[in-house]
Design a protein around this motif. Structure first.
Motif, PDB file in Angstrom:
ATOM      1  N   PRO A   2     -27.363  78.165 -32.573  1.00 46.04           N
ATOM      2  CA  PRO A   2     -27.210  77.514 -31.259  1.00 46.04           C
ATOM      3  C   PRO A   2     -26.065  78.138 -30.460  1.00 46.04           C
ATOM      4  O   PRO A   2     -25.103  78.644 -31.034  1.00 46.04           O
ATOM      5  N   GLU A   3     -26.223  78.081 -29.130  1.00 46.81           N
ATOM      6  CA  GLU A   3     -25.127  78.545 -28.265  1.00 46.81           C
ATOM      7  C   GLU A   3     -24.151  77.370 -28.086  1.00 46.81           C
ATOM      8  O   GLU A   3     -24.562  76.275 -27.683  1.00 46.81           O
ATOM      9  N   LEU A   4     -22.877  77.620 -28.384  1.00 47.66           N
ATOM     10  CA  LEU A   4     -21.895  76.529 -28.434  1.00 47.66           C
ATOM     11  C   LEU A   4     -20.758  76.757 -27.452  1.00 47.66           C
ATOM     12  O   LEU A   4     -20.163  77.840 -27.417  1.00 47.66           O
ATOM     13  N   LYS A   5     -20.470  75.704 -26.678  1.00 44.35           N
ATOM     14  CA  LYS A   5     -19.281  75.751 -25.807  1.00 44.35           C
ATOM     15  C   LYS A   5     -18.533  74.428 -25.966  1.00 44.35           C
ATOM     16  O   LYS A   5     -19.127  73.349 -25.845  1.00 44.35           O
ATOM     17  N   LEU A   6     -17.227  74.553 -26.232  1.00 44.29           N
ATOM     18  CA  LEU A   6     -16.406  73.359 -26.447  1.00 44.29           C
ATOM     19  C   LEU A   6     -15.413  73.219 -25.297  1.00 44.29           C
ATOM     20  O   LEU A   6     -14.645  74.144 -25.019  1.00 44.29           O
ATOM     21  N   LEU A  21     -15.106  74.159 -35.969  1.00 40.92           N
ATOM     22  CA  LEU A  21     -15.932  75.335 -35.637  1.00 40.92           C
ATOM     23  C   LEU A  21     -15.311  76.606 -36.204  1.00 40.92           C
ATOM     24  O   LEU A  21     -16.023  77.511 -36.654  1.00 40.92           O
ATOM     25  N   GLU A  22     -13.989  76.683 -36.189  1.00 40.95           N
ATOM     26  CA  GLU A  22     -13.327  77.842 -36.798  1.00 40.95           C
ATOM     27  C   GLU A  22     -13.589  77.880 -38.301  1.00 40.95           C
ATOM     28  O   GLU A  22     -13.764  78.940 -38.881  1.00 40.95           O
ATOM     29  N   GLU A  23     -13.611  76.714 -38.919  1.00 45.66           N
ATOM     30  CA  GLU A  23     -13.868  76.629 -40.354  1.00 45.66           C
ATOM     31  C   GLU A  23     -15.301  77.108 -40.663  1.00 45.66           C
ATOM     32  O   GLU A  23     -15.516  77.826 -41.636  1.00 45.66           O
ATOM     33  N   VAL A  24     -16.253  76.724 -39.802  1.00 47.66           N
ATOM     34  CA  VAL A  24     -17.640  77.168 -39.981  1.00 47.66           C
ATOM     35  C   VAL A  24     -17.735  78.683 -39.796  1.00 47.66           C
ATOM     36  O   VAL A  24     -18.477  79.375 -40.498  1.00 47.66           O
ATOM     37  N   GLY A  25     -16.979  79.190 -38.822  1.00 44.11           N
ATOM     38  CA  GLY A  25     -17.010  80.626 -38.557  1.00 44.11           C
ATOM     39  C   GLY A  25     -18.114  81.030 -37.600  1.00 44.11           C
ATOM     40  O   GLY A  25     -18.439  82.213 -37.475  1.00 44.11           O
ATOM     41  N   VAL A  26     -18.691  80.076 -36.909  1.00 46.05           N
ATOM     42  CA  VAL A  26     -19.768  80.352 -35.955  1.00 46.05           C
ATOM     43  C   VAL A  26     -19.152  80.769 -34.615  1.00 46.05           C
ATOM     44  O   VAL A  26     -18.071  80.286 -34.254  1.00 46.05           O
ATOM     45  N   PRO A  55     -12.911  65.911 -26.333  1.00 45.20           N
ATOM     46  CA  PRO A  55     -13.768  67.098 -26.269  1.00 45.20           C
ATOM     47  C   PRO A  55     -15.199  66.768 -25.859  1.00 45.20           C
ATOM     48  O   PRO A  55     -15.646  65.635 -25.977  1.00 45.20           O
ATOM     49  N   VAL A  56     -15.867  67.831 -25.391  1.00 41.99           N
ATOM     50  CA  VAL A  56     -17.323  67.820 -25.269  1.00 41.99           C
ATOM     51  C   VAL A  56     -17.816  69.115 -25.912  1.00 41.99           C
ATOM     52  O   VAL A  56     -17.262  70.180 -25.643  1.00 41.99           O
ATOM     53  N   LEU A  57     -18.820  68.999 -26.751  1.00 44.10           N
ATOM     54  CA  LEU A  57     -19.457  70.192 -27.308  1.00 44.10           C
ATOM     55  C   LEU A  57     -20.809  70.339 -26.626  1.00 44.10           C
ATOM     56  O   LEU A  57     -21.638  69.420 -26.673  1.00 44.10           O
ATOM     57  N   VAL A  58     -21.009  71.491 -25.972  1.00 48.72           N
ATOM     58  CA  VAL A  58     -22.290  71.749 -25.322  1.00 48.72           C
ATOM     59  C   VAL A  58     -23.106  72.637 -26.258  1.00 48.72           C
ATOM     60  O   VAL A  58     -22.689  73.742 -26.603  1.00 48.72           O
ATOM     61  N   VAL A  59     -24.248  72.117 -26.688  1.00 54.57           N
ATOM     62  CA  VAL A  59     -25.107  72.816 -27.646  1.00 54.57           C
ATOM     63  C   VAL A  59     -26.381  73.237 -26.917  1.00 54.57           C
ATOM     64  O   VAL A  59     -27.144  72.373 -26.468  1.00 54.57           O
TER      65      VAL A  59
END
Ligand SMILES: N[C@@H](CCC(=O)N[C@@H](CS)C(=O)NCC(=O)O)C(=O)O
Length: 225
Positions: A2-6, A21-26, A55-59
């Motif tokens: 997925p395209e992700l913007k936080l 998200l840093e932990e996931v590494g995506v 926050p808002v995460l846009v997926v």
């Protein structure tokens, strides 16, 4: 993928999904929200999140707000990152949601009283310290409980790090940054030293530092006080 913007703001609770998200590494982009000039209440931002919060995460173009939801979604979408322990059953999975909700719904409001007392009062001169002092007082038993939990284990869930530890890291950084006395809580302090060694946390902090530089250059930086 997925395209992700936080949507983030330095020093805010958006740090927790940044760490996740840093932990996931995506790969993911961050978009800076300038809270010093109330950009979170602008008509443009309210279209993204009518609650006017980060926050808002846009997926893939669709926004999701609320840390509990965002962190749960990241955990479910990227299970190999082990952001939460593998739950044995629905009951355990819901207990983990309860832990995230505890930080979001119980601990965070105390953080706001301590770190942003001006949000609760109109007469800043008279009441600022009263709100902050009461926030610190109410936070004591919460931190004592967490300190006890960490007395014989390195992380919230025992031997393995989880994103709940990332939540605690943000809370602790935020309140001690504005004068909450860390001395009575040595196990939390040890926990914070441990978590700062984690590469995902260091990368999240580097992202924040870069955003602080942008805000300073614009004249839009408001230091915690
Ligand atoms: N329940 C929300 C709380 C979000 C929240 O309070 N965010 C703060 C930053 S830590 C915010 O955006 N404050 C700006 C404002 O209230 O105007 C969550 O857990 O995501």
């Amino acid at each position: 993928m997925p395209e992700l913007k936080l949507f983030v703001s330095p020093g805010s609770c958006a740090r927790v999904p940044t760490i996740a998200l840093e932990e996931v590494g995506v790969p993911f982009d961050t978009e800076l929200v300038r809270t010093a000039i109330n950009q979170q209440k602008s008509p443009e931002y309210l279209k993204v999140n009518p609650k006017g919060k980060v926050p808002v995460l846009v997926v893939d173009g669709v926004p999701m707000s609320e840390n509990v939801a965002i962190l749960s979604w990241i955990n479910r979408t990227f299970p190999d990152a082990n952001l939460l322990p593998k739950a044995a059953d629905d009951f355990e999975a819901c207990q983990q949601i309860g832990d995230l909700a505890f930080f979001s719904g119980t601990v965070h409001p105390f953080v706001t009283r301590i770190a942003m007392p001006m949000k609760f009062i109109s007469d800043v001169d008279l009441s600022f310290d009263i709100v902050r002092s009461k926030g610190k007082e109410d936070m004591q038993p919460v931190m004592a409980m967490i300190n006890d939990r960490l007395a014989n284990q390195p992380w919230w869930y025992g031997d393995d790090w989880s994103v709940v530890d990332g939540y605690l890291f943000w809370v602790w950084w935020r309140i001690t940054g504005v004068g909450f006395d860390p001395a009575p809580f040595p196990h939390i302090q040890d926990h914070i030293s441990r978590i700062q060694e984690r590469p995902s946390v260091q990368r999240a902090m580097a992202r924040e530092a870069a955003n602080v530089e942008i805000l300073k250059a614009e004249g839009n930086y408001r230091a915690p006080k």
